[in-house]
Every structure is written in structure tokens, then in C-alpha cells.
Write an enzyme that holds these catalytic residues in place. Structure first.
Site, PDB file in Angstrom:
ATOM      1  N   ARG B  70       0.797  -1.220   0.000  1.00 37.53           N
ATOM      2  CA  ARG B  70       0.000   0.000   0.000  1.00 37.53           C
ATOM      3  C   ARG B  70       0.830   1.271   0.000  1.00 37.53           C
ATOM      4  O   ARG B  70       0.500   2.212  -0.720  1.00 37.53           O
ATOM      5  CB  ARG B  70      -0.958   0.035   1.178  1.00 37.53           C
ATOM      6  CG  ARG B  70      -0.620  -0.924   2.273  1.00 37.53           C
ATOM      7  CD  ARG B  70      -1.637  -0.865   3.369  1.00 37.53           C
ATOM      8  NE  ARG B  70      -2.759  -1.754   3.148  1.00 37.53           N
ATOM      9  CZ  ARG B  70      -4.005  -1.470   3.486  1.00 37.53           C
ATOM     10  NH1 ARG B  70      -4.277  -0.314   4.035  1.00 37.53           N
ATOM     11  NH2 ARG B  70      -4.959  -2.331   3.287  1.00 37.53           N
ATOM     12  N   THR B  71       1.903   1.311   0.767  1.00 38.46           N
ATOM     13  CA  THR B  71       2.692   2.542   0.784  1.00 38.46           C
ATOM     14  C   THR B  71       3.327   2.786  -0.579  1.00 38.46           C
ATOM     15  O   THR B  71       3.324   3.905  -1.092  1.00 38.46           O
ATOM     16  CB  THR B  71       3.768   2.475   1.882  1.00 38.46           C
ATOM     17  OG1 THR B  71       3.144   2.174   3.121  1.00 38.46           O
ATOM     18  CG2 THR B  71       4.507   3.785   2.013  1.00 38.46           C
ATOM     19  N   LYS B  98      22.943  -6.933   2.243  1.00 41.82           N
ATOM     20  CA  LYS B  98      22.222  -5.694   2.504  1.00 41.82           C
ATOM     21  C   LYS B  98      23.054  -4.409   2.550  1.00 41.82           C
ATOM     22  O   LYS B  98      22.819  -3.506   1.767  1.00 41.82           O
ATOM     23  CB  LYS B  98      21.351  -5.817   3.751  1.00 41.82           C
ATOM     24  CG  LYS B  98      21.999  -6.505   4.921  1.00 41.82           C
ATOM     25  CD  LYS B  98      20.973  -6.696   6.037  1.00 41.82           C
ATOM     26  CE  LYS B  98      21.556  -7.521   7.147  1.00 41.82           C
ATOM     27  NZ  LYS B  98      20.654  -7.685   8.262  1.00 41.82           N
ATOM     28  N   ARG B 120      12.140   2.927   1.418  1.00 46.42           N
ATOM     29  CA  ARG B 120      11.749   2.148   2.596  1.00 46.42           C
ATOM     30  C   ARG B 120      12.867   1.144   2.845  1.00 46.42           C
ATOM     31  O   ARG B 120      13.385   0.526   1.909  1.00 46.42           O
ATOM     32  CB  ARG B 120      10.438   1.415   2.367  1.00 46.42           C
ATOM     33  CG  ARG B 120      10.199   0.373   3.447  1.00 46.42           C
ATOM     34  CD  ARG B 120       8.813  -0.160   3.444  1.00 46.42           C
ATOM     35  NE  ARG B 120       7.867   0.850   3.935  1.00 46.42           N
ATOM     36  CZ  ARG B 120       6.620   0.542   4.299  1.00 46.42           C
ATOM     37  NH1 ARG B 120       6.189  -0.690   4.231  1.00 46.42           N
ATOM     38  NH2 ARG B 120       5.813   1.488   4.732  1.00 46.42           N
ATOM     39  N   HIS B 148       8.168   6.829  10.095  1.00 48.95           N
ATOM     40  CA  HIS B 148       7.358   6.695   8.887  1.00 48.95           C
ATOM     41  C   HIS B 148       6.575   8.000   8.783  1.00 48.95           C
ATOM     42  O   HIS B 148       5.380   8.066   9.069  1.00 48.95           O
ATOM     43  CB  HIS B 148       6.427   5.484   9.042  1.00 48.95           C
ATOM     44  CG  HIS B 148       5.722   5.089   7.778  1.00 48.95           C
ATOM     45  ND1 HIS B 148       5.827   5.796   6.604  1.00 48.95           N
ATOM     46  CD2 HIS B 148       4.892   4.047   7.504  1.00 48.95           C
ATOM     47  CE1 HIS B 148       5.100   5.195   5.669  1.00 48.95           C
ATOM     48  NE2 HIS B 148       4.518   4.137   6.195  1.00 48.95           N
TER      49      HIS B 148
END
Lengths: 407, 326
Positions: B70-71, B98, B120, B148
Site C-alpha cells: 500500500r505505501t 544488505k 523504505r 514513517h
């Protein structure tokens, strides 16, 4: 080798205090101090009023980093067992013990348990024979109290001190910060500072019961110091150390996510830092060490929690320590007990003072020379200092190992 | 045609920040400025008026190192409504080493001359790390348990629209406060706007010293709900309800689930919010979630797009040479 005479020095000796005078070196050892007769063929060094102290013995470094140690006035180090390979067998220990000579004497701390896994006892007698001066748990905690008890008991048989990392691993888990306002605001995995006294309390009881010599490499919490102080009063053979970072910084310094502030144990809150300064002043703290652990960008240029903990501390140890003297937290001669005499005694090496007969491991320093800490200009393998940009005072002028000047 | 508030000539004074990495560091008037800007976009989006393509020709990269539906969608729609060329980059955590990739990715994105980057990442502080390495504005779409910010802005805007004001509202945030970036950003934004914020969680999911963020902590949900004007439920990850932090999801539901019965303790017109996705029947019952008079959950999605449009617009004003933003 010609005799060496240091003149016009300010002698700083943990055993004899601070005084004006001269010092004579004959055959790699200190032959006389105070007022000396200068042999005609002696080489003369005029200190011009600079300080002359025993060279630093840095207990518990993570890496062999000769240029950094020399720049920091360090000629002997106690090397942590967490090397690759782990210092858990005689060959690796012997190699580590010899690799720095003659300019740097490395005193390996052998792994107390095989591969530092905290399960099976390490070959302490054999690694001791190969040059290990102590055994240690490395940067880890031995979770099994039965194993820790056997480690302490077995090391006591051999007269070897056990150097422990005091953080209860169950509480710390994957924490990278001390629980509190800073960690909460930053959203970092954190553990209560209680993890330290919890581990210390157990190890102290086990040391007391087994009669082992226990050195807690870094104690950083008010509750931890309280336990150590009380144990010393009871006569437990315990000593403890700290780095300048935990004396000078609290966790609020991590607020901008700078990974050079990611340390193990993590920075604590301000009340713990104040307790550390008090423990320094009242003699609870025995050893001041650099915790030298150079880590390059591939391990530090990461999100905070993913970065490897550790700081390049060798080159700032002296200046930051002298700042503590300037702040009147302790006297200069006691500082050198913490930097040289105590760690030497712990490792069982005859150095760390200016007493006659001791090896001429000597440090000439200018107590007041100003400079600014700049990690990019470090001689260390990496410049990960939490003190980047800090103006300090105190510089190494000259360094001697066994009476021989080091570049 | 109605327009969002025209950029004042002294725009930089209203919002002097290059990036939006968090609510921390924003002044109350800066938060209000973003809310005002977003308000205009809500009206415009509803009217489906002639599109305003003010970001035409700009490249917006959504770099998501952590899964999101959704974001990501919300940011994509926001960018496209403004005419930006939106590129989504999914960097699955499993496929990358990472840390290395993070910095390398930042440098790569920068070299591609993105005009705005939305990030994100699963690690707290990661967005700021990237922001330091790139030349364009960076928008934090969630970093670890840290912040956020657009979620907090959309929540504040939703409250303001439904309640008239954020100031003085008694807001209860309930759920996994410990691991929640939504909770942190909301605490910062809502307290900055003078709301009375309560946080509620079992002690195992409550961060240390949370009261230092000017909120009142509760472990008893019923007590926390007393007189609440807004009830914000957080999603609890399933892996945290299987014994590690909580005994089970049914025990969590029993103690912290928002039911119609429980909601009676709150003010009669209390607003129910949830950032989604919901665990229906766990932290919130369907009856509460679907009650249109109480629940603002779908409205939050709508405000979300408007808030992200406002942030994308404001952050690119300097680069677009908008008068007063140079």
C-alpha cells in the site's frame, strides 16, 4: 647498545609518583632514575621538560595495528582471542605472540573455550605455554554458568586471569543500544543496562567460589561498578577496565545514527557515565584501555544496527586520558597505573613502571600539545573514532621499546 | 479551477528541509504547512479535475528494500498524479548483501539523476544514510522501527479533517509500540500539534522511557480508552504473537482487541484508525473496522495519497525553481 640518558624530564611513575629528574637506560633496562651519573659513552636525550612515563600496555585490543599503537604510545598489547583464526590453539597463540616483535610485544589472550563457543574448555595450559598471558571470553558472554565455573576453576589452577565480557546475552539478544530514551527515539533494538550487572554478579560469585582472578574487560554501568566495588571490599580477586568512550560519551551521542558510535558494550545513559567517572576517581577501575578495533567503511558505512561495533582507539587513548587528568578526575601517576602498571601486572609482565630493573619501555610525551582528532589522518587501519573533530591536548614525542627508539 | 495553496514567495521559511527523513526535527508550523498543502490535494483528487502535472519531466524513484504494497502504491499514484515519471525498484532483502547494496544503490540512484527518491528500508537510520549520499530530496517511506513520517502526516490530517483540530484530542495508540515506526512518527507529530497522546501495549512491546516522548503509557487497554477521541490500532506482526513477545494472537485479541463493547469506553464520537493492513479479529473486529461513522480507515488511504503529493511537491520546489524556494 650504548647507555641512554634522558635528562630534564618530568618522570611519571605509577610506583614512585611524579617528579623532575633524569633516567638512565643500560642494557635495555632502567638502571637509575632521579639524579643519575651519565656514563661518558651514553647517548643523551634532552627531554626539555617533557614527561617521561612507562609506555602504554593496552589490554584487550581487537586487531594488530602496529602504526596505530606506536602513534598512540603503546608498545605492548593484550590481544583479544576473537581473531581469525580464533586464538584457541597453541600454534595460533604462538604466532600472535611473535608476530609483532621486536617493535610491538603482543601478549595473546587465549580463548577460554574452544572457538569461543562457550561449550568446551580451551587448551589453557598449552596456549599458556605458547605465550598466552590470560584466557578470555572474547567479545562474547559464556551463557552456561557451569562452563563459566569450570573455566574459572581451571584457569585458577594455572594461575591465569580470566578476562570476561560482562553482558548477559539473553538480555542483549540482537540489541545495539542501551534501552532508554535515545534508543526508543531512534527505534533501535536495545537491551536494559541491567544486562551488565546481571553478568557481573554471576561471574563475581563464581570467581569468589573458585578463587580465580577475574578481569572484567569493560564495566560501564552504575550497578556494575557497585558490584565490583563491593566484591573488592570482600577480597575477591577482581579487576575491571573501561575505555575513554564510556567515560566521555553517553548514548545521546548516537542520536544521528553515526555508526562510529556503535560500540560493544553500547554507550550508556548519562547517569552510568557519571558513575564511571566516580569509579575512576575512587579506584574501582583498574585499567584504561583503547578497545582498539579498526573497522573500515565496508563494516561501518551501514545502517546503525547492521554496522560492526568497535572503535579505532589506539591513537586517542593518551590524549583523552590526559583530558581526564586535566579535569582532575585522577592524578597523572595514577593514570599511568591504569594505562601501564595495572595491565602489565594483570598480564604478569615486568613492565609498566619506571622502577630500576624494569625494561626500558618508555614514553616521552608533551602533556599540553594541542591537536584535533581526525579519523582520516589516523595511522590506524581505519579511522572509526567516535571522537572525530574533538580538540584535545597531549602528544607522543618519542617511544622506546627496551631502550630502542621506535619510529 | 481550485489550486492547492499557492507557494508563498518566502516558501523556504515554511519548510526549510531538503529531505523528509522523519517528523523529528520538524517544527509544528512546518507540519501544519504540509497538512495545509495536502488538504488542497484532497479536494483536487476528489473533483478529478484537469490534472496538475507540476512534476512533469521529473523522475521519482521508489526504492523499497522491504516489502510493501500500500505505501508503495500510494507513493506511485501520488507521483503519477503530479506528472512525475515514477520508477519502482524492489530490492528484496534475500537477493542482496544488505549493507553493501544500500550504499551502492544510493550511489547508483544518484548517478541516474533521480529528482526525488522515496525509500523504505528495514533498518532504522538507513534512509538518513542514503540521504547523505545523494543530491536530490529523499523521502522516508519507513525505516526499521524508527520513523514513517508520511503515515504520521496522513493520520494527523485525517484527525484534523474529522475533528476540526489535532490540538487537545485524546489519542490512544495501541499495539506493538516497541517495533512500530508508525507509533514513533505519530507520537512526534501528534504531540507537536498538542494532542494528548496515550500509548498502550503489554510491557513486552513497550519501549523503554517512552514517557520521555511526552506520552502516557498504559498496559490496560480499557483504562487507556477512557474518554478517547481517537483510537489508533497498530498491526501486530504474527511472528511476535507466537510466544516471543506475546503468548498468542487470541490472548492479544482478548486483552487489546478493539471491539464494539470496548469502544464504548471512548468518547461517543471517537474516531477509529488503523494504518493497515489489518488483522481482522485480532487487533480490531470487523464490526468496528467497517463502521463508517466511527472508522476513518479508508479515509486514511485517501489522505495518504494527498499527503504524499504534498511532500513530493514541496520537496521538489527548490529544484523546479518555484519562486521563493530557490
Amino acid at each position: 647498545m650504548r647507555p641512554l640518558a634522558f635528562l630534564n624530564a618530568r618522570l611519571v611513575c605509577p610506583a614512585g609518583g611524579e617528579r623532575e629528574g633524569a633516567l638512565l637506560v643500560v642494557d635495555e633496562a632502567i638502571a637509575a632514575t632521579g639524579t643519575i651519573d651519565i656514563p661518558s659513552h651514553a647517548e643523551v636525550i634532552d627531554c626539555n621538560g617533557a614527561h617521561l612515563a612507562p609506555a602504554i600496555v593496552d589490554l584487550g585490543v581487537r586487531a594488530i595495528d602496529l602504526p596505530a599503537f606506536h602513534a598512540g604510545g603503546i608498545v605492548r598489547v593484550g590481544l583479544m582471542p576473537d581473531q581469525s583464526p580464533v586464538l584457541d590453539e597453541p600454534g595460533a597463540v604462538q604466532r600472535a605472540a611473535l608476530i609483532g616483535r621486536p617493535d610491538l610485544w603482543i601478549h595473546p589472550i587465549a580463548a577460554a573455550t574452544r572457538a569461543l563457543a562457550g561449550v568446551e574448555l580451551g587448551e589453557m595450559a598449552l596456549t599458556h605455554a605458547a605465550g598466552a598471558r590470560a584466557v578470555g571470553t572474547g567479545a562474547r558472554w559464556i551463557a552456561d554458568s557451569g562452563v563459566m565455573r569450570r573455566v574459572l576453576a581451571y584457569a585458577a589452577d594455572l594461575g591465569l586471569p580470566v578476562i570476561a565480557h560482562a553482558e548477559d546475552g539473553g538480555l542483549t539478544g540482537n540489541a545495539v543500544a542501551t534501552a532508554g530514551e535515545t534508543a526508543t527515539r531512534m527505534g533501535l533494538p536495545s537491551a536494559p543496562s541491567l544486562a551488565e550487572p546481571l553478568a557481573i554478579a554471576r561471574d563475581l560469585l563464581l570467581a569468589e567460589e573458585t578463587g580465580a582472578r577475574l578481569h572484567l574487560r569493560e564495566v560501564t554501568t552504575a550497578a556494575g561498578f557497585k558490584l565490583v566495588r563491593a566484591a573488592k571490599r570482600r577480597g575477591v580477586a577482581v579487576t575491571c577496565g573501561i575505555t575513554p568512550a564510556h567515560l566521555l560519551l553517553s548514548d545521546i551521542a548516537m542520536s544521528d545514527f553515526r555508526t562510529f558510535l556503535r560500540l560493544s558494550p553500547p554507550l550508556r545513559d548519562e547517569s552510568d557515565r557519571q558513575a564511571a567517572l566516580a569509579a575512576l576517581a575512587d579506584g574501582t577501575i583498574d585499567v584504561l584501555c583503547s578497545g582498539h578495533d579498526p573497522r573500515g567503511p565496508e563494516e561501518k558505512r551501514l545502517p546503525f544496527a547492521d554496522a560492526t561495533p568497535g572503535m579505532a582507539g589506539a591513537e586517542t587513548l593518551l590524549a583523552l586520558s590526559l583530558g581526564l587528568v586535566r579535569d582532575e578526575r585522577l592524578s597523572l601517576d595514577r593514570l599511568f597505573a591504569l594505562l601501564a602498571a595495572n595491565p602489565a601486572r594483570l598480564l604478569g609482565v615486568e613492565t609498566g613502571t619506571l622502577e630500576v630493573g624494569r625494561p626500558a619501555d618508555l614514553l616521552v610525551f608533551d602533556r599540553d600539545a594541542p591537536w584535533q582528532i581526525d579519523g582520516d589522518r589516523f595511522r590506524a587501519r581505519a579511522g572509526n573514532t567516535p571522537f572525530d573533530g574533538l580538540p584535545v591536548q597531549g602528544k607522543v614525542v618519542q617511544l622506546f621499546k627496551g631502550g630502542r627508539a621506535l619510529a | 479551477m481550485p489550486q492547492p495553496a499557492a507557494a508563498p514567495s518566502s516558501g523556504r521559511l515554511h519548510f526549510p528541509h531538503r529531505h523528509l527523513t522523519g517528523i523529528e526535527g520538524l517544527q509544528p508550523h512546518e507540519i501544519t504547512f504540509l497538512l495545509d498543502e495536502a488538504e488542497g490535494w484532497i479536494e483536487l483528487n476528489r473533483r478529478r479535475a484537469e490534472p496538475d502535472k507540476r512534476l512533469a519531466g521529473l523522475t521519482q524513484i521508489n526504492a523499497f528494500f522491504e516489502n510493501s504494497t500500500r505505501t508503495l502504491l500510494s507513493f506511485e499514484i501520488a507521483g503519477k498524479r503530479l506528472g512525475a515519471d515514477v520508477v519502482n525498484m524492489h530490492v528484496g532483502q534475500s537477493s542482496v548483501k544488505k549493507g553493501e547494496t544500500l550504499i551502492d544503490t544510493a550511489i547508483t540512484l544518484n548517478a541516474m539523476r533521480a529528482d526525488v527518491i522515496v525509500i523504505r528500508h528495514q533498518s532504522s537510520g538507513a534512509v538518513r544514510l542514503i540521504a547523505d549520499k545523494v543530491d536530490c530530496p529523499v523521502l522516508n517511506a519507513g525505516d526499521g522501527s524508527h520513523e514513517h513520517p508520511t503515515q504520521a502526516l496522513l493520520d494527523a490530517l485525517t484527525i484534523r479533517r474529522r475533528k476540526g483540530s489535532v490540538a487537545g484530542q485524546r489519542v490512544v495508540i495501541c499495539g506493538d509500540i516497541l517495533h512500530s515506526r508508525v507509533a514513533r512518527s505519530n507520537i512526534l507529530a501528534l504531540t507537536a500539534l498538542a494532542a494528548d497522546v496515550r500509548v498502550c501495549a503489554p510491557s513486552t512491546l513497550m519501549p523503554a522511557a517512552i514517557e520521555r516522548m511526552f506520552v502516557t503509557p498504559f498496559t490496560d487497554f480499557d483504562a487507556a480508552l477512557e474518554g478517547a477521541d481517537v483510537v489508533m490500532m497498530l498491526r501486530v506482526q504474527n511472528e511476535r504473537m507466537s510466544g516471543g513477545f506475546l503468548p498468542s494472537n487470541r490472548e492479544f485479541a482478548a486483552r487489546y482487541g478493539l471491539t464494539e463493547e470496548r469502544l464504548k469506553r471512548a468518547a461517543p464520537d471517537a474516531l477509529v484508525m488503523h494504518p493497515g493492513p489489518m488483522n481482522r479479529g485480532v487487533e480490531i473486529t470487523s464490526a468496528v473496522a467497517d463502521d463508517k461513522t466511527r472508522s476513518a480507515i479508508t479515509e486514511q488511504v485517501e489522505t495518504g495519497v494527498a499527503v504524499r503529493m504534498a511532500c513530493l511537491d514541496v520537496l521538489t520546489r527548490s529544484a523546479r525553481g518555484v519562486e521563493g524556494w530557490a
